[in-house]
Design an enzyme around this catalytic site. Sequence first.
Site, PDB file in Angstrom:
ATOM      1  N   CYS A  88       0.861  -1.182   0.000  1.00 44.22           N
ATOM      2  CA  CYS A  88       0.000   0.000   0.000  1.00 44.22           C
ATOM      3  C   CYS A  88       0.892   1.225   0.000  1.00 44.22           C
ATOM      4  CB  CYS A  88      -0.906  -0.026   1.227  1.00 44.22           C
ATOM      5  SG  CYS A  88      -1.882   1.465   1.471  1.00 44.22           S
ATOM      6  N   CYS A 231      -5.631   6.658  -2.249  1.00 46.12           N
ATOM      7  CA  CYS A 231      -4.908   5.412  -2.492  1.00 46.12           C
ATOM      8  C   CYS A 231      -3.577   5.807  -3.127  1.00 46.12           C
ATOM      9  CB  CYS A 231      -5.704   4.489  -3.405  1.00 46.12           C
ATOM     10  SG  CYS A 231      -4.822   2.999  -3.923  1.00 46.12           S
TER      11      CYS A 231
END
Length: 292
Positions: A88, A231
Site C-alpha cells: 500500500c 490510495c
Amino acid sequence: MTTTLQFTKGQGTGNDFVLFTDADGETDLDGVAVRALTDRRFGVGGDGVIRAVRSAALPAGAAALADDATAEWFMDYRNADGSVAEMCGNGVRVFARYLTERGLVELAEGETLAVGTRAGVRRVQRDGSGFRVDLGVWSLGDGEPTVRARELHAARPGLSISVGNPHVVVALASDDELDGLDLTWVPVLDPAPEAGANVEFVVPSDPLVVDGVGHIRMRVHERGSGETLSCGTGAAAAALAVRHWAGPGAPLDWWVAVPGGVLGVHVSAGDDGEHVSLSGPAELVYSGALAL
C-alpha cells in the site's frame, strides 16, 4: 483467551490504518480480528491493518531479506475485509512514520529505509514533512478491460497498470461525472481479474500541465476496502495512465488530487526499467489498547 492489542492509528491523505508492532511474528490476526479492528462503528476504524514484523520472523520476509539484507522490517498489510494485499503506497509511508517515531529505526535526511512487502522491497526517504517511497518498476497490463460503475451510464474502457499491486484506470469526461459516481457499489470489471483490482476514476485538469507538472483529480474504489479518501498506489497508477494517454512529451512529475488531499508522483528511469515514486504526508493520529 482475551488478548490486549496496543495499536496506533495513522493516516496519509485520509487513507487510514491501524498499526501495531509484532516484532517476532507472534500475533498474526485472522480476518475476523482485522474486520473488527477496521469497523468504523464498533472498532477503531480504518482502511486496513498494518503489522510491523521483522522480515526474519515470517516466510514472506525471506524474499525481502534476499533482495536487501537491510530490510529488517516487513509491512504485513491486510485490507479492511481481512484479505491480504501486496502492499500500500500510503500505508508504507505511514509505516515509515510509525517505525521512526516508535524508535524502531532511525532515518535521517538523505538516508533510505528498506521496507519488506509482498510486492518486494520498497525504499523510503524523508520528504519535507512527509515521506517519499520508490514503488519500483511499473508495467502495463494485458487486455482491454471495461468498467461499469453506478451513476456511470455506460461501460468505459480501462487501462490495466501494475505498481506492485493491480489497478484499472478509467478516464472520465468531467468533474461532474467524477463527483456523481456512487462508489459504495463495487465497480464491475470485464473481464474480471482473478485477484481483483483497485479501480481509479480520473479527470485531467484544464490545463493538464502547469509549469512542467501534470495535474489530475482521482477517486478510487479499493478492493477489500471500498471507496477510500486516498490510495497511494492508485494515485501513481492514475498519473501513469494519463501520462501514457498523453503520449511523448508528457511530464515526469504529477500532482494527484484525491478527496483526502494531494499526492506527488514522479517517474524516473532506472537500470531495470521505469520507476514511479510517491510522496505525501504521513501522520500518526493516536494510540490506544483494545481487547480482542
